[in-house]
Design a protein around this motif. Structure first.
Motif, PDB file in Angstrom:
ATOM      1  N   ALA A 179       0.833  -1.209   0.000  1.00  0.00           N
ATOM      2  CA  ALA A 179       0.000   0.000   0.000  1.00  0.00           C
ATOM      3  C   ALA A 179       0.867   1.258   0.000  1.00  0.00           C
ATOM      4  O   ALA A 179       0.628   2.188  -0.781  1.00  0.00           O
ATOM      5  CB  ALA A 179      -0.930  -0.004   1.208  1.00  0.00           C
ATOM      6  N   ILE A 180       1.878   1.291   0.844  1.00  0.00           N
ATOM      7  CA  ILE A 180       2.727   2.483   0.951  1.00  0.00           C
ATOM      8  C   ILE A 180       3.567   2.666  -0.299  1.00  0.00           C
ATOM      9  O   ILE A 180       3.770   3.785  -0.777  1.00  0.00           O
ATOM     10  CB  ILE A 180       3.591   2.413   2.227  1.00  0.00           C
ATOM     11  CG1 ILE A 180       2.677   2.539   3.449  1.00  0.00           C
ATOM     12  CG2 ILE A 180       4.660   3.494   2.239  1.00  0.00           C
ATOM     13  CD1 ILE A 180       3.353   2.249   4.777  1.00  0.00           C
ATOM     14  N   SER A 205       2.764   2.053  -3.263  1.00  0.00           N
ATOM     15  CA  SER A 205       1.965   2.584  -4.371  1.00  0.00           C
ATOM     16  C   SER A 205       1.614   4.068  -4.184  1.00  0.00           C
ATOM     17  O   SER A 205       1.059   4.682  -5.097  1.00  0.00           O
ATOM     18  CB  SER A 205       0.682   1.765  -4.539  1.00  0.00           C
ATOM     19  OG  SER A 205      -0.155   1.932  -3.418  1.00  0.00           O
ATOM     20  N   MET A 206       1.962   4.637  -3.057  1.00  0.00           N
ATOM     21  CA  MET A 206       1.691   6.056  -2.814  1.00  0.00           C
ATOM     22  C   MET A 206       2.758   6.914  -3.491  1.00  0.00           C
ATOM     23  O   MET A 206       3.915   6.498  -3.611  1.00  0.00           O
ATOM     24  CB  MET A 206       1.714   6.350  -1.306  1.00  0.00           C
ATOM     25  CG  MET A 206       0.626   5.671  -0.519  1.00  0.00           C
ATOM     26  SD  MET A 206       0.853   5.804   1.294  1.00  0.00           S
ATOM     27  CE  MET A 206       0.750   7.578   1.513  1.00  0.00           C
ATOM     28  N   PRO A 207       2.395   8.123  -3.901  1.00  0.00           N
ATOM     29  CA  PRO A 207       3.416   9.051  -4.406  1.00  0.00           C
ATOM     30  C   PRO A 207       4.438   9.363  -3.308  1.00  0.00           C
ATOM     31  O   PRO A 207       4.116   9.354  -2.119  1.00  0.00           O
ATOM     32  CB  PRO A 207       2.612  10.300  -4.769  1.00  0.00           C
ATOM     33  CG  PRO A 207       1.205   9.836  -4.925  1.00  0.00           C
ATOM     34  CD  PRO A 207       1.045   8.662  -3.994  1.00  0.00           C
ATOM     35  N   GLU A 229       3.564  11.856  -0.570  1.00  0.00           N
ATOM     36  CA  GLU A 229       2.606  11.327   0.412  1.00  0.00           C
ATOM     37  C   GLU A 229       3.294  10.368   1.373  1.00  0.00           C
ATOM     38  O   GLU A 229       2.982  10.353   2.566  1.00  0.00           O
ATOM     39  CB  GLU A 229       1.440  10.644  -0.290  1.00  0.00           C
ATOM     40  CG  GLU A 229       0.498  11.610  -0.978  1.00  0.00           C
ATOM     41  CD  GLU A 229      -0.666  10.909  -1.671  1.00  0.00           C
ATOM     42  OE1 GLU A 229      -0.824   9.668  -1.525  1.00  0.00           O
ATOM     43  OE2 GLU A 229      -1.430  11.608  -2.357  1.00  0.00           O
ATOM     44  N   ARG A 230       4.228   9.557   0.861  1.00  0.00           N
ATOM     45  CA  ARG A 230       4.972   8.650   1.747  1.00  0.00           C
ATOM     46  C   ARG A 230       5.766   9.440   2.774  1.00  0.00           C
ATOM     47  O   ARG A 230       5.789   9.102   3.959  1.00  0.00           O
ATOM     48  CB  ARG A 230       5.922   7.751   0.946  1.00  0.00           C
ATOM     49  CG  ARG A 230       5.254   6.579   0.292  1.00  0.00           C
ATOM     50  CD  ARG A 230       6.268   5.541  -0.168  1.00  0.00           C
ATOM     51  NE  ARG A 230       7.300   6.062  -1.047  1.00  0.00           N
ATOM     52  CZ  ARG A 230       7.200   6.108  -2.381  1.00  0.00           C
ATOM     53  NH1 ARG A 230       6.125   5.644  -2.973  1.00  0.00           N
ATOM     54  NH2 ARG A 230       8.181   6.589  -3.099  1.00  0.00           N
ATOM     55  N   LEU A 270       3.415  10.889   5.304  1.00  0.00           N
ATOM     56  CA  LEU A 270       2.934   9.827   6.169  1.00  0.00           C
ATOM     57  C   LEU A 270       3.973   9.495   7.234  1.00  0.00           C
ATOM     58  O   LEU A 270       3.647   9.398   8.424  1.00  0.00           O
ATOM     59  CB  LEU A 270       2.604   8.574   5.349  1.00  0.00           C
ATOM     60  CG  LEU A 270       2.178   7.340   6.139  1.00  0.00           C
ATOM     61  CD1 LEU A 270       0.846   7.583   6.845  1.00  0.00           C
ATOM     62  CD2 LEU A 270       2.079   6.135   5.213  1.00  0.00           C
TER      63      LEU A 270
END
Length: 171
Positions: A128-129, A131-133, A136-137, A140
Motif C-alpha cells: 500500500a505504501i 503505491s503512494m506518491p 505522500e509517503r 505519512l
C-alpha cells in the motif's frame, strides 16, 4: 500536552477521522494476517495476540506487569496464559528474584507465529505504501512519527515499552 482548540479546526477533525479510519483498516489487516498464518494454530482471540506482543516486547515480563499493560484483571490474563501455554506459544517461569511471582516468555513456536503475522502485515503495508506518491509517503512517515511521539508523551509510557519503526521486538 496541549488541549485542542475549543472549536476544533476542520484539519484537526479530518486528521482525527483519517487516523481513526486507518486504525480500523489496520485492525482488519491485523486480523487477516493472524488468520492467514499457515501451519500453526492461531490464538483464539485478539486479546491473546495482544498478550503475546506484550510478552514478546519484554522477555521474562512479570505477570502483574502484563496485567497492567493490558489493563486486564489477573484472572483474565491467567486464563489467556493457560490457553497460550496449552498450544505451545507461552511458558511460565518462576521469577528469579521472587519465587512467588511468575514471569512469562514466548516459546520459539510463539515467536515464529508472531513473525509470520508480522511478515504478512508488513507485506500488506509495504504494498500500500509503495503505491503512494513519494510526497505522500514522506508526509505519512513524518505524521506517524509525530503521532507516535505524542501518544508516548500523552500516556506517560516509557519509550522502551512500545513498538519503534522497523523494530518489532522493542515495543
Amino acid at each position: 500536552m496541549t488541549a485542542p482548540d475549543a472549536a476544533p479546526s476542520r484539519s484537526w477533525q479530518e486528521a482525527t477521522l483519517s487516523a481513526s479510519s486507518v486504525v480500523e483498516l489496520l485492525d482488519v489487516m491485523w486480523d487477516h494476517a493472524r488468520n492467514a498464518t499457515k501451519g500453526m494454530t492461531a490464538p483464539g482471540s485478539t486479546s491473546q495476540l495482544r498478550l503475546m506482543y506484550v510478552v514478546d516486547r519484554q522477555d521474562g515480563i512479570r505477570m502483574r506487569t502484563v496485567c497492567h499493560r493490558l489493563a486486564s484483571a489477573a484472572p483474565t490474563v491467567t486464563r489467556m496464559c493457560d490457553r497460550l501455554q496449552a498450544i505451545g506459544f507461552l511458558e511460565r517461569i518462576p521469577s528469579p528474584d521472587n519465587g512467588r511471582e511468575i514471569t512469562l516468555r514466548l516459546t520459539p513456536t510463539g515467536k515464529e507465529h508472531l513473525q509470520r503475522i508480522r511478515e504478512q502485515r508488513d507485506t500488506m503495508l509495504h504494498q500500500a505504501i509503495d503505491s503512494m506518491p513519494a510526497a505522500e509517503r514522506s508526509a505519512l512517515a513524518l505524521g506517524l512519527a509525530g503521532l507516535q511521539k505524542q501518544l508516548h508523551l500523552d500516556h506517560g509510557d516509557d519509550a522502551h515499552t512500545h513498538q519503534l519503526p522497523g523494530n518489532h521486538t522493542a515495543a
